[in-house]
Design an enzyme around this catalytic site. Structure first.
Site, PDB file in Angstrom:
ATOM      1  N   LYS A  81      18.019   9.411   0.684  1.00  0.00           N
ATOM      2  CA  LYS A  81      18.297   8.292  -0.204  1.00  0.00           C
ATOM      3  C   LYS A  81      18.309   8.755  -1.658  1.00  0.00           C
ATOM      4  O   LYS A  81      17.708   9.787  -1.996  1.00  0.00           O
ATOM      5  CB  LYS A  81      17.196   7.229  -0.062  1.00  0.00           C
ATOM      6  CG  LYS A  81      17.171   6.473   1.251  1.00  0.00           C
ATOM      7  CD  LYS A  81      16.017   5.476   1.255  1.00  0.00           C
ATOM      8  CE  LYS A  81      15.947   4.689   2.555  1.00  0.00           C
ATOM      9  NZ  LYS A  81      17.072   3.761   2.719  1.00  0.00           N
ATOM     10  N   ARG A 134       8.087   2.313   0.840  1.00  0.00           N
ATOM     11  CA  ARG A 134       6.759   2.190   1.441  1.00  0.00           C
ATOM     12  C   ARG A 134       6.667   0.893   2.239  1.00  0.00           C
ATOM     13  O   ARG A 134       5.825   0.762   3.134  1.00  0.00           O
ATOM     14  CB  ARG A 134       5.683   2.212   0.361  1.00  0.00           C
ATOM     15  CG  ARG A 134       5.688   0.979  -0.561  1.00  0.00           C
ATOM     16  CD  ARG A 134       4.751   1.141  -1.735  1.00  0.00           C
ATOM     17  NE  ARG A 134       4.671  -0.044  -2.588  1.00  0.00           N
ATOM     18  CZ  ARG A 134       5.539  -0.359  -3.526  1.00  0.00           C
ATOM     19  NH1 ARG A 134       6.577   0.434  -3.767  1.00  0.00           N
ATOM     20  NH2 ARG A 134       5.382  -1.454  -4.256  1.00  0.00           N
ATOM     21  N   SER A 139      19.893  12.568   5.616  1.00  0.00           N
ATOM     22  CA  SER A 139      20.793  11.704   4.820  1.00  0.00           C
ATOM     23  C   SER A 139      19.956  11.054   3.720  1.00  0.00           C
ATOM     24  O   SER A 139      19.730   9.833   3.702  1.00  0.00           O
ATOM     25  CB  SER A 139      21.436  10.649   5.716  1.00  0.00           C
ATOM     26  OG  SER A 139      22.087  11.230   6.829  1.00  0.00           O
ATOM     27  N   THR A 189       0.819  -1.204   0.000  1.00  0.00           N
ATOM     28  CA  THR A 189       0.000   0.000   0.000  1.00  0.00           C
ATOM     29  C   THR A 189       0.861   1.266   0.000  1.00  0.00           C
ATOM     30  O   THR A 189       1.810   1.367   0.780  1.00  0.00           O
ATOM     31  CB  THR A 189      -0.935   0.016   1.219  1.00  0.00           C
ATOM     32  OG1 THR A 189      -1.732  -1.175   1.200  1.00  0.00           O
ATOM     33  CG2 THR A 189      -1.850   1.229   1.205  1.00  0.00           C
ATOM     34  N   GLU A 220      17.862   4.628  10.478  1.00  0.00           N
ATOM     35  CA  GLU A 220      16.833   4.996  11.453  1.00  0.00           C
ATOM     36  C   GLU A 220      16.120   3.799  12.063  1.00  0.00           C
ATOM     37  O   GLU A 220      15.575   3.884  13.162  1.00  0.00           O
ATOM     38  CB  GLU A 220      15.811   5.925  10.792  1.00  0.00           C
ATOM     39  CG  GLU A 220      14.675   5.263  10.050  1.00  0.00           C
ATOM     40  CD  GLU A 220      15.098   4.358   8.899  1.00  0.00           C
ATOM     41  OE1 GLU A 220      14.398   3.389   8.605  1.00  0.00           O
ATOM     42  OE2 GLU A 220      16.157   4.630   8.270  1.00  0.00           O
ATOM     43  N   LYS A 268       9.911  -3.522  13.067  1.00  0.00           N
ATOM     44  CA  LYS A 268      10.211  -2.171  12.579  1.00  0.00           C
ATOM     45  C   LYS A 268       9.059  -1.654  11.729  1.00  0.00           C
ATOM     46  O   LYS A 268       8.631  -2.300  10.776  1.00  0.00           O
ATOM     47  CB  LYS A 268      11.496  -2.191  11.751  1.00  0.00           C
ATOM     48  CG  LYS A 268      11.820  -0.865  11.065  1.00  0.00           C
ATOM     49  CD  LYS A 268      13.018  -1.011  10.126  1.00  0.00           C
ATOM     50  CE  LYS A 268      13.223   0.230   9.270  1.00  0.00           C
ATOM     51  NZ  LYS A 268      14.313   0.060   8.276  1.00  0.00           N
ATOM     52  N   ARG A 287      17.197   1.063  13.359  1.00  0.00           N
ATOM     53  CA  ARG A 287      17.781   0.646  14.637  1.00  0.00           C
ATOM     54  C   ARG A 287      17.429   1.616  15.759  1.00  0.00           C
ATOM     55  O   ARG A 287      17.378   1.216  16.925  1.00  0.00           O
ATOM     56  CB  ARG A 287      19.299   0.498  14.477  1.00  0.00           C
ATOM     57  CG  ARG A 287      20.040   1.764  14.142  1.00  0.00           C
ATOM     58  CD  ARG A 287      21.408   1.501  13.518  1.00  0.00           C
ATOM     59  NE  ARG A 287      21.284   0.957  12.174  1.00  0.00           N
ATOM     60  CZ  ARG A 287      22.325   0.609  11.414  1.00  0.00           C
ATOM     61  NH1 ARG A 287      23.556   0.737  11.882  1.00  0.00           N
ATOM     62  NH2 ARG A 287      22.130   0.122  10.209  1.00  0.00           N
TER      63      ARG A 287
END
Length: 510
Positions: free
Chosen positions: A286, A295, A284, A200, A358, A274, A360
């Site tokens: 991508k 997504r 930072s 989605t 992010e 997660k 972690r």
């Protein structure tokens, strides 16, 4: 020449019938049968028990036509028309399970059944057969999994008149293993739900929408779901989790799920997933190419929710709690900056050198919170690192474990489910790369080069008390577009390795 003429006649007859029915058979019934490859490689045909009975009902005509057209290999399906009580019969190849090498670490017999069921369903569906029945293929659970996972297409947002009508798939009457079929059906449905969550678009699967979707789905299965807001997370001192949310206007959520099956232990199993519903990388940033794939960066959360849903539907006698931190990772004037220091729930300080690491950060606080319930063990799952795909490719998830017994059990579960796992190292070397700093306790990037999945796991290990057994599953490699499973398709999100988690948790003994 007589053989050639017979072969061409059958091919021509099948072709004509396929054309005749292709546009008018939406209400017709089709049947999927199985046939094995023979050990000596000859053209002898070895039917499943169910297929043998069906062949007898046709006075041997099914066998006769198969012999005319030649052997059916594993993964292939051939359709025969007007043979017996079904207008269309797809005979699917079950292959020879012994052809799987020991080093493949998979139950080849079960995997061949999944492959055969999916190929039969796909073949009949391509001919617009509207009602497909699948025999047990001598492993009804695996047959249901293969059939249902193959009969999936994400098309939620297409105009209704543009959507592909999928056939209704059911268990063949008088086939053996109805209970096992139902188990496989539940697993297939749950995995398909995880696929839908992952597919989605991010604007339609925000943290709020995800949490509402999960709450609605699971509460119907008698599972307790609590959705915590950002103020709750602040009260819990989840500074690491909340730091990721600084750049977005979408409110973060933290979903807590509880399923306690009848006859289960008092101590729970903790699952942590997660839930980054879109990951731009933050400051930072991508690269733009394939950023839309992010997504599905909540694939771990989808796996946790779907796993607990399946366990509840199966009425598994286990006590499981799920913990899902949900947020977006976006750039803005208020976003976390590289070099910022944040504090996790357990008081440890973290220098955020790369805001694209992010996952972690949100898992750190979720692991801390899960630990407060003193669980039997904690398993977290995440699309955590691209490095795991570099290391293992797209056919297996990486597992890091502090407990050998648990590793052996999840490894065996992966072999049975067909979604394999591979053990990765948790050397002190990686922990030193994450923790050897003067001004703060940890950095979210490791020193040195390489081993990105290993340093990420070492980071997470710092947020689980040593007395609690812990496993980390990095599923980034099997998130989507996998080339190893025909029944989940080569394109799109997979929902993997959810069935492995169910198999593992059902039988886990730490």
């Amino acid at each position: 020449m007589a053989f050639v003429r017979s072969y061409l006649l059958v091919r021509f007859r099948n072709s004509v019938l396929a054309q005749r029915f292709s546009s008018s058979m939406s209400d017709k019934r089709g049947l999927v049968l199985g046939v094995y490859s023979t050990e000596d490689g000859k053209d002898d045909v070895k039917f499943t028990k169910f297929a043998q009975k069906y062949n007898e009902s046709t006075a041997g005509k099914l066998l006769e036509q198969i012999k005319i057209c030649g052997p059916i290999k594993c993964g292939q399906a051939r359709i025969y028309w007007d043979l017996g009580t079904y207008p269309a019969v797809a005979v699917a190849g079950l292959g020879d399970a012994s052809k799987w090498d020991e080093l493949d670490e998979i139950n080849g017999a079960k995997e061949n059944v999944r492959i055969a069921a999916s190929s039969g369903v796909k073949a009949l569906s391509a001919c617009k057969i509207g009602r497909i029945e699948v025999e047990d293929l001598e492993d009804a659970k695996a047959a249901a999994e293969g059939a249902l996972l193959a009969n999936y297409k994400f098309q939620e947002f297409k105009c209704k008149d543009k959507q592909t009508t999928l056939p209704a798939v059911s268990f063949a009457e008088n086939a053996e293993g109805g209970e096992q079929w139902e188990q496989g059906w539940i697993l297939g449905q749950a995995q398909n739900w995880a696929r839908t969550l992952m597919e989605t678009p991010a604007n339609l699967m925000t943290p709020t929408i995800f949490s509402e979707n999960v709450k609605s789905k699971l509460e119907c299965a008698n599972v307790t779901v609590q959705v915590h807001d950002e103020s709750w997370a602040k009260e819990k001192n989840m500074g690491s989790f909340l730091s990721v949310t600084n750049g977005t206007k979408e409110a973060a959520k933290f979903v807590e799920i509880t399923y306690k099956g009848e006859g289960s232990d008092d101590k729970c199993i903790a699952l942590v997933g997660k839930g980054v519903t879109f990951d731009s990388g933050g400051i930072s940033l991508k690269p733009s190419a394939s950023m839309d794939q992010m997504r599905a960066d909540m694939g771990g959360a989808a796996n946790v929710a779907a796993t607990i849903y399946a366990l509840a539907q199966l009425k598994a006698p286990v006590f499981v709690k799920g913990f899902i931190p949900l947020c977006e990772n976006m750039p803005s004037g208020s976003a976390t900056k590289p070099g910022d220091v944040v504090f996790a729930m357990n008081g440890k300080s973290i220098c955020v050198d790369n805001t694209d690491a992010e996952g972690r950060l949100i898992l750190a606080d979720a692991l801390c919170y899960a630990s407060t319930f003193n669980p039997k063990f904690i398993l977290d799952i995440a699309t955590l690192t691209g490095a795991i795909k570099v290391a293992l490719g797209d056919c297996v998830a990486g597992v890091f474990s502090t407990n050998n017994a648990l590793w052996n059990q999840i490894h065996a579960a992966g072999s049975e489910s067909g979604d394999r796992v591979w053990r990765m190292p948790l050397f002190k070397h990686y922990s030193e790369q994450m923790c050897d700093h003067n001004g703060y306790d940890l950095n979210n990037l490791g020193k040195g080069k390489g081993g990105g999945s290993c340093t990420a796991a070492a980071f997470l290990r710092e947020f689980v008390p040593k007395e609690i057994p812990w496993m980390h599953v990095d599923m980034a490699g099997v998130m989507g577009d996998c080339s190893d499973q025909g029944y989940t398709g080569a394109k799109g999100m997979t929902g993997r390795p959810m069935r492995t988690l169910v198999e593992f948790i059902t039988n886990a003994k730490p």
